[in-house]
Design a protein around this motif. Sequence first.
Motif, short mmCIF file in Angstrom:
data_model
loop_
_atom_site.label_atom_id
_atom_site.label_comp_id
_atom_site.label_asym_id
_atom_site.label_seq_id
_atom_site.Cartn_x
_atom_site.Cartn_y
_atom_site.Cartn_z
N UNK A 21 -38.10 -21.74 18.94
CA UNK A 21 -38.22 -20.59 19.83
C UNK A 21 -36.97 -19.73 19.78
N UNK A 22 -37.15 -18.45 20.03
CA UNK A 22 -36.01 -17.53 20.11
C UNK A 22 -35.29 -17.81 21.43
N UNK A 56 -38.32 -27.04 19.10
CA UNK A 56 -39.12 -27.32 20.29
C UNK A 56 -38.55 -28.50 21.09
N UNK A 76 -44.59 -15.35 13.69
CA UNK A 76 -45.17 -15.99 14.88
C UNK A 76 -45.78 -17.31 14.45
N UNK A 87 -48.05 -19.42 15.50
CA UNK A 87 -49.49 -19.71 15.50
C UNK A 87 -50.27 -18.79 14.57
N UNK A 139 -37.75 -16.26 23.81
CA UNK A 139 -38.94 -17.04 24.15
C UNK A 139 -40.05 -17.02 23.12
N UNK A 140 -39.98 -16.13 22.11
CA UNK A 140 -41.04 -16.11 21.10
C UNK A 140 -41.05 -17.43 20.33
N UNK A 141 -42.25 -17.86 19.98
CA UNK A 141 -42.41 -19.11 19.23
C UNK A 141 -42.62 -18.75 17.76
#
Lengths: 516, 366
Positions: free
Chosen positions: B251-252, B273, B308, B310, B323-325
Motif C-alpha cells: 500500500x502507498x 500488507x 492497482x 486488483x 492508502x492505494x493498494x
Amino acid sequence: MRIGIDVGGTNTDAVLLDGSHVLATTKAATSEDVTSGIVRALDSLRAQYGFEPTAVTGVMIGTTHFLNALVEARHLAPTAALRLGLPATSSLPPLVDWPPRLTEAVSGRSYLAHGGHEFDGRKIAEIDEDELRGHAADMAAHGIRSVAISSVFSPVSDEFESRAAEIIGAELGPDVALSLSHEIGRIGLLERENATVINAALRELAAGIVDGLAGAVAGYGICAPLYLSQNDGTLMDLEYARRHPVATFASGPTNSMRGAAVLSGVDTCAVVDVGGTTSDVGVLQQGFPREAGTAVDVAGIRTNFRMPDVLSFGVGGGSLVTGGAGEVSVGPRSVGYRLTEDALVFGGSTLTATDVAVAAGLADIGDRFAVAHLDGRLVKEALGAVAADVARVVDSMRTSSEPLPVVAVGGGSVLLPDVLPGCGAVHRPEHFAVANAIGAAIAQVGGEVDRVYAIDQGRRAAVLDEARQEAVDRAVAAGADPSGVRIVEFDEVPIPYLPGNATRVRCKAVGDLHHV
Amino acid sequence: MSWTLGPSELDDLARGAAILGTGGGGDPWIGRLLVAEAMREHGPVTVLDPEEVADDALVVPVANMGAPTVMIEKLPGADEPVAALRALERFLGREADATMPIECGGGNSMIPLIVAARTGLPVVDADGMGRAFPELQMETFHVYGLTASPLAMAGDHGETCVFDTGRDTVRLEDLARRVTVGLGGGAAIAEFAMSGSDLKRTAVPRTLSLALALGRAVREARAEHRDPVAALGEAVKGTIYGHLRVLFRGKVTDVERRTEGGFAQGRAAFTSMDGTSGLEVRFQNEHLAALVDGEVVCLVPDLVCVLEVDTGEPITTEALRYGQRVAVVGIAAPAIMRTPEALAVFGPQAFGLPFPFRPVERILPV
C-alpha cells in the motif's frame, strides 16, 4: 432534537436524535413518491417517542434519488453544455464521451465559445457576447431548459463562467437553470464539465423533490431547517440542493460510515457495512471517509466527484450458502430482494447467510425452527468463510501495520463474529442497522478549494494559508459555525514543467452547523 | 507486416501506454478520446513495422510538450500536431512519408495516431524512448547521433514556429520549453525528422504493438479473473523487453513531492500488507528507481510501473494517494536502451541518482 433520514432504493431509514443519543429508529420500504415514505417514517418515530414537531431543530436527509434518476435516465431536463475555451479545446467538444443513451435522454446539445484562461490566469481569448447570444438563441429554439457552463481553468478564474451566465440568463429568461462548473468540480475540464452537465440535467427533478421534501416536513409541523447530505459527508441547505443535486450522489456509503463513527465513538477505523447482497468496506480517518484517488465513472460518464474509497464484495445477508461441510462457500450469488420469501427462516427453500446466522443464534429473524436441522459444522464453516472474506478486505484497506479497529453496521452485520481473524474485536454499536440515517443526522458542513497557485519564493506559507482561509470561508458561507471549522484535508501537488513553482492545492474545511 | 489500428483497440493501447509511461507521460485518456474522434471522422490508421519503411523515406515524429496538469484542463487540440508537422515539412521543403511517436509511454503515444488519422500518413511501430522520459534529448534518436533540430512547434491559436539549434539538442529542449510556457503550458511539436535507415538504426522497435499487447493482457486477465500482473509478465516474454519482475505488493503509505528545476521530483513509500517490508520509489515525473528495504531492485532506464493491485490499471505519480493498494513491477528495458551511450543520456547518473545501473533481471534473478 434532530431527525436523520436515509432514503435508499429499497428502504427508508429514520432516526430521532438528541445530541448523539438515539431516541427512536425506524426502517420502512421506500415509497414511489419518496415523500409519503418520509411521512410514514416520521409517524413511526413519533409513535416510539412522542416529540413535539416544534422541538425538532434540524432534519437531515440522505438520498440516492438523483443518482438513480441518472442511472435510469428518467426525469432529465433538456440540457445544453456550453464551454468557453475557443480557439483551444475544440477537438473534444462537451459530451464527447457520453453514452449515446444518456446524451439522448438529456436532449444534450453542445456549444463552444471563445474564452477560458491559461493556468497562470492569462486569458485564452476574450469572451464574445454576440457569439454567446447566438448560442442562446439556438438553445431557445431547441427547447433547452437547463444550461451547464464550463470555462477552461475556471478553478483559477471564474470570471468568464459568471459573465456567460449573465448573458445566457438574460437571453433565455428567468426560468432557465444555470449550472457553473467552478461550483461543481475540480481541475480536469472534461470530468468537471460532465459533472456540471449531469447537475444541469437534474435541476428540474431536484426542484420537485426538494419542494416535496420541504412540504412533507413542513406539513408535519416541523419548522426546523432541512438539509441534504453530500458525497463528502457534509450537508447542504435546500437552496444549494436545488442548484447542486449532483453533490448528493455518493452520500449513501458516506452516511453509513459517518454514522458508524458516532455510534461506536471510534473515529479512525474500518467500517464494514453488511447489506443484503454486498458488503462495503471503507476507512474513516478522523471521522471522515478516505476518498478514492482515481476518476469515478457514474452511469458510464467519467467525473471527478469526491467519492469515498469503498471496496464492495459479494457477501451479505441474502448470499447463497453452497456446498456441504468441508467445502462451504458463501456468495457472491444472492437471493437479493427475495430474502423474505426464499430464505429457510421465511419458509423458502434456499439456504442463505441469514439462515446460518439464525441457526448459530446470532440473529432472531423469522422462524428459527426452520433451520434447527442444519449441520453444526456447516453453520460454523459458513460463518468462518464470511469472517475470512471480511478480514481479507479489511486488511487490504489498512495503511499501516497498526491494527485498525473494525466497526460493523448494516442489517447483515449479525453475520460477523465478535473477533475477526487478524483484525481484533469487532465493534457492533447499538442501532447498527440505521447507521446511515444517523450519519445523515450528524453531518457537518464544508467548503473546498482546488486551484493552481503560482508560489513565489518565500511566499509558500502565505499562499497555503490563503487557500486554507478560503476553504474555511466557504464552509462558513455554507452554514458552518465559524468557531469550530477545521481543515480535514490538504493536498499540495507541484505541476511539472511550469515556472514560478505552479502548485495545485486542494483543501477542505468542515464544521458543525450553526444553530442546530 | 503492416497492420490496421482501429477505434476498438484504443482502450487497450492507452492502458498499455500508461503502463510504459512508468508514472509519467500524462494520462493517455484524453489522447485516446482525440484519436477516437479523429478515427470516427477519417477512419483507422495503418501501422508500419520499422523494417517495412524504405531507407530513403522521411519519417517525422510528433508529440505534445508541456505539463500534464495543464492538458487535463486546457485540452490539447487535434489541429496543433498536424500544424507542427506541416510547419516542419515547409522548413525542410519535403513531405513526410510516415509519422511516429517520440515517446510510446503515456499520452504522447496517442499524438502520432491523431496525425496519422487526419493526414492519411502511416505511423511507424517504434519510438525514441521505449517508455516515457521528461526531456527531449532523452531519446535513442539523440543517443545514436540524430539531431532533434529543426523542431517545429504549434500552439492552440494556430501559431507555429521553427527552432534550429544545429546539433545542440539540450539547448533546443531549453528554448522549446520556454516557448511552451508562453503558449500556455502545452504545445505540439514535430522534431527528429529522419530517414528510414536512421530510423532502423536508432529507434526502439515495435513499442506501439507492445503497448497494445500489455493493455490487452490486463483486460483479458481481468475478464477471466486471472492475476493481471502475472498476465503482464507473460505479455513481456518474447519481446525485446523480455523480463518482468514483481518488485512489491503493498500500500502507498507516503508521497512526498517538490518542484525542482521545473520538474516534479519526489518519492513514494509503500508498505507490504503485513507491514514487515517497505518499498521506496523515487521519481522525476516518471519513476526512476525502486528500493526494497534500502536495496536497489530496479533502476532507470528499466521501467518501474505502479499498478492497482486488483485491476492492473497503471497509476501516475500525480494520482498516487495514501492508502492505494498496488503492485509495483520492474520491466527490463531493451538492449538498445542499456548501452553505455544510452546510459550516459538517461541512465541513473543522468538523473543524479547515486546508484550504478544494473539490469533488473540480474538484480532479481528468477
